[in-house]
Design an enzyme around this catalytic site. Sequence first.
Site, short mmCIF file in Angstrom:
data_model
loop_
_atom_site.label_atom_id
_atom_site.label_comp_id
_atom_site.label_asym_id
_atom_site.label_seq_id
_atom_site.Cartn_x
_atom_site.Cartn_y
_atom_site.Cartn_z
N ARG A 196 58.86 30.75 -56.93
CA ARG A 196 60.39 30.42 -56.70
C ARG A 196 60.38 29.22 -55.59
O ARG A 196 59.44 28.98 -54.78
CB ARG A 196 61.15 31.27 -55.82
CG ARG A 196 61.75 32.55 -57.01
CD ARG A 196 62.55 32.00 -57.90
NE ARG A 196 63.27 33.15 -58.71
CZ ARG A 196 62.77 33.33 -59.97
NH1 ARG A 196 61.75 32.47 -60.51
NH2 ARG A 196 63.32 34.32 -60.44
N HIS A 237 61.64 24.93 -64.92
CA HIS A 237 61.62 26.38 -64.68
C HIS A 237 61.54 26.88 -66.08
O HIS A 237 62.22 27.80 -66.59
CB HIS A 237 63.21 26.98 -64.02
CG HIS A 237 62.80 28.19 -63.51
ND1 HIS A 237 63.51 28.44 -62.19
CD2 HIS A 237 62.23 29.24 -63.76
CE1 HIS A 237 63.35 29.77 -61.95
NE2 HIS A 237 62.41 30.22 -62.93
P1 NAP Z 1 55.75 41.57 -58.26
O1 NAP Z 1 55.25 42.29 -59.66
O2 NAP Z 1 56.83 41.86 -57.64
O3 NAP Z 1 54.58 41.01 -57.44
C1 NAP Z 1 54.73 40.49 -56.32
C2 NAP Z 1 53.19 40.30 -55.63
O4 NAP Z 1 53.42 39.49 -54.61
C3 NAP Z 1 52.55 41.57 -55.34
O5 NAP Z 1 51.26 41.49 -55.33
C4 NAP Z 1 52.90 41.78 -53.81
O6 NAP Z 1 51.74 42.34 -52.89
C5 NAP Z 1 52.78 40.19 -53.40
N1 NAP Z 1 53.61 40.00 -52.17
C6 NAP Z 1 54.92 40.37 -52.04
N2 NAP Z 1 55.41 39.82 -50.69
C7 NAP Z 1 54.05 39.37 -50.21
C8 NAP Z 1 54.02 39.07 -48.90
N3 NAP Z 1 54.76 38.85 -47.79
N4 NAP Z 1 52.65 38.69 -48.41
C9 NAP Z 1 51.74 38.74 -49.33
N5 NAP Z 1 51.79 39.08 -50.79
C10 NAP Z 1 53.17 39.52 -51.05
O7 NAP Z 1 56.02 39.74 -58.84
P2 NAP Z 1 56.05 39.28 -60.35
O8 NAP Z 1 56.74 39.78 -61.50
O9 NAP Z 1 54.33 39.35 -60.49
O10 NAP Z 1 56.60 37.75 -60.31
C11 NAP Z 1 55.98 36.70 -59.35
C12 NAP Z 1 56.96 35.80 -59.17
O11 NAP Z 1 56.95 34.79 -60.67
C13 NAP Z 1 58.36 36.05 -58.85
O12 NAP Z 1 58.63 35.08 -57.82
C14 NAP Z 1 59.12 35.71 -60.04
O13 NAP Z 1 60.49 35.20 -59.87
C15 NAP Z 1 58.45 34.43 -60.48
N6 NAP Z 1 58.64 34.21 -62.06
C16 NAP Z 1 58.74 32.70 -62.25
C17 NAP Z 1 59.08 32.34 -63.66
C18 NAP Z 1 58.99 30.98 -63.97
O14 NAP Z 1 59.50 30.69 -65.42
N7 NAP Z 1 58.82 30.07 -63.26
C19 NAP Z 1 58.84 33.32 -64.62
C20 NAP Z 1 58.69 34.57 -64.21
C21 NAP Z 1 58.49 35.16 -62.99
P3 NAP Z 1 51.75 43.82 -53.27
O15 NAP Z 1 50.63 43.91 -54.71
O16 NAP Z 1 50.75 44.17 -51.93
O17 NAP Z 1 52.95 44.66 -53.11
#
Ligand code: NAP
Length: 318
Positions: free
Chosen positions: A233, A281
């Site tokens: 993001r 995006h």
């Molecule tokens: P997720 O499953 O919720 O995983 C989040 C990860 O970030 C986890 O490993 C978590 O740690 C870590 N995390 C969260 N807060 C943290 C902090 N304060 N300090 C350190 N680590 C932290 O998320 P996801 O589904 O993989 O998605 C990741 C991102 O990709 C999101 O922002 C989503 O919106 C974005 N996204 C973008 C697109 C695009 O087209 N650009 C498409 C899809 C998704 P823990 O494992 O310890 O909980």
Amino acid sequence: MTSHFEAGNHKVLMLLTSDFVTSRYEELRARVPTLQIITELGTEPDPDVTALFSFKLPSGIAPRLPNLRLAASVGAGADGILAAPDLSENVRVTRVIEPGLGLSMAQFVALQILAQFRSLPKLRSQHMAGEWRRIPVPDASKVTVGIMGLGSIGAVVARVIKELGFRVIGWTRSDAREVNVPVFVGKRDIQAFLEQCDYLVCLLPFTTETVGLIDRSLLSKLPKGSYVINVARGGIVVESDLLKLIDEGHLSGAALDVFDTEPLPPSSAFWRREEVLVTPHIAAQPSVIPAVEQFIENLGRLSDREPLIGEIDRSRGY
Ligand code: NAP
């Protein structure tokens, strides 16, 4: 679908803020023709609406939905829903979980890393100049890719980039996980993590802890010449700090798929920077059918008081 799902038990609000949401609306209507779906809300509260299925939830809407039980994002992140300051803590929030999304993101991240690592811009300019000049093949095992966030998407990206021969490390919030790469945890390890990253990939969720997290102070800890890839993001990376560090020659460049303001305004300096690749995006997109199927399944689970797919832990914000 869960057996006790009764479409008549639910009335759904979908805010058609983009074609992305409209395509999910059409699919949902076609799949469950008996489900009541509205796309606009009057000024009066609507006590019949039990679920929201949208990308964004502008403030002022949630208080007019006194019996809202589920606020489901049509996207892979729920930050557009969680941003609503007036959404009650009792409302359950979900985002789309789709196994193919991690792979799609891994393709995009690999594309950005390999373009730099194998000198694609230089090869293109040699081509345009009609030059036949061989460049040495670099050794991927000596290059470290650091992935911030090893969640449903980051863990898949880590596996694929490692498979391409790079050294991969990850940074997360908590310790417990099953990934085959060294993991650095929280503030305690952030400096040790950043100091090793030739490529920094941001795959964190957008939360109160991550907003503005990747700023001048963090970016300065990367080795000189590092390359930043933000596919999470826009608000997680401080855009002006990133540009300054590129200007100062500390960073070699960036691939940015997400921005503070989307679409990226024509006035943004990013458009005019050779070292930056702007993409709109599109790194990975949940497909229509799995997103709608998950929503229908979750309506059933809601009725049966079962755990929801893709549920956000409201206390953590992701
Ligand atoms: P997720 O499953 O919720 O995983 C989040 C990860 O970030 C986890 O490993 C978590 O740690 C870590 N995390 C969260 N807060 C943290 C902090 N304060 N300090 C350190 N680590 C932290 O998320 P996801 O589904 O993989 O998605 C990741 C991102 O990709 C999101 O922002 C989503 O919106 C974005 N996204 C973008 C697109 C695009 O087209 N650009 C498409 C899809 C998704 P823990 O494992 O310890 O909980």
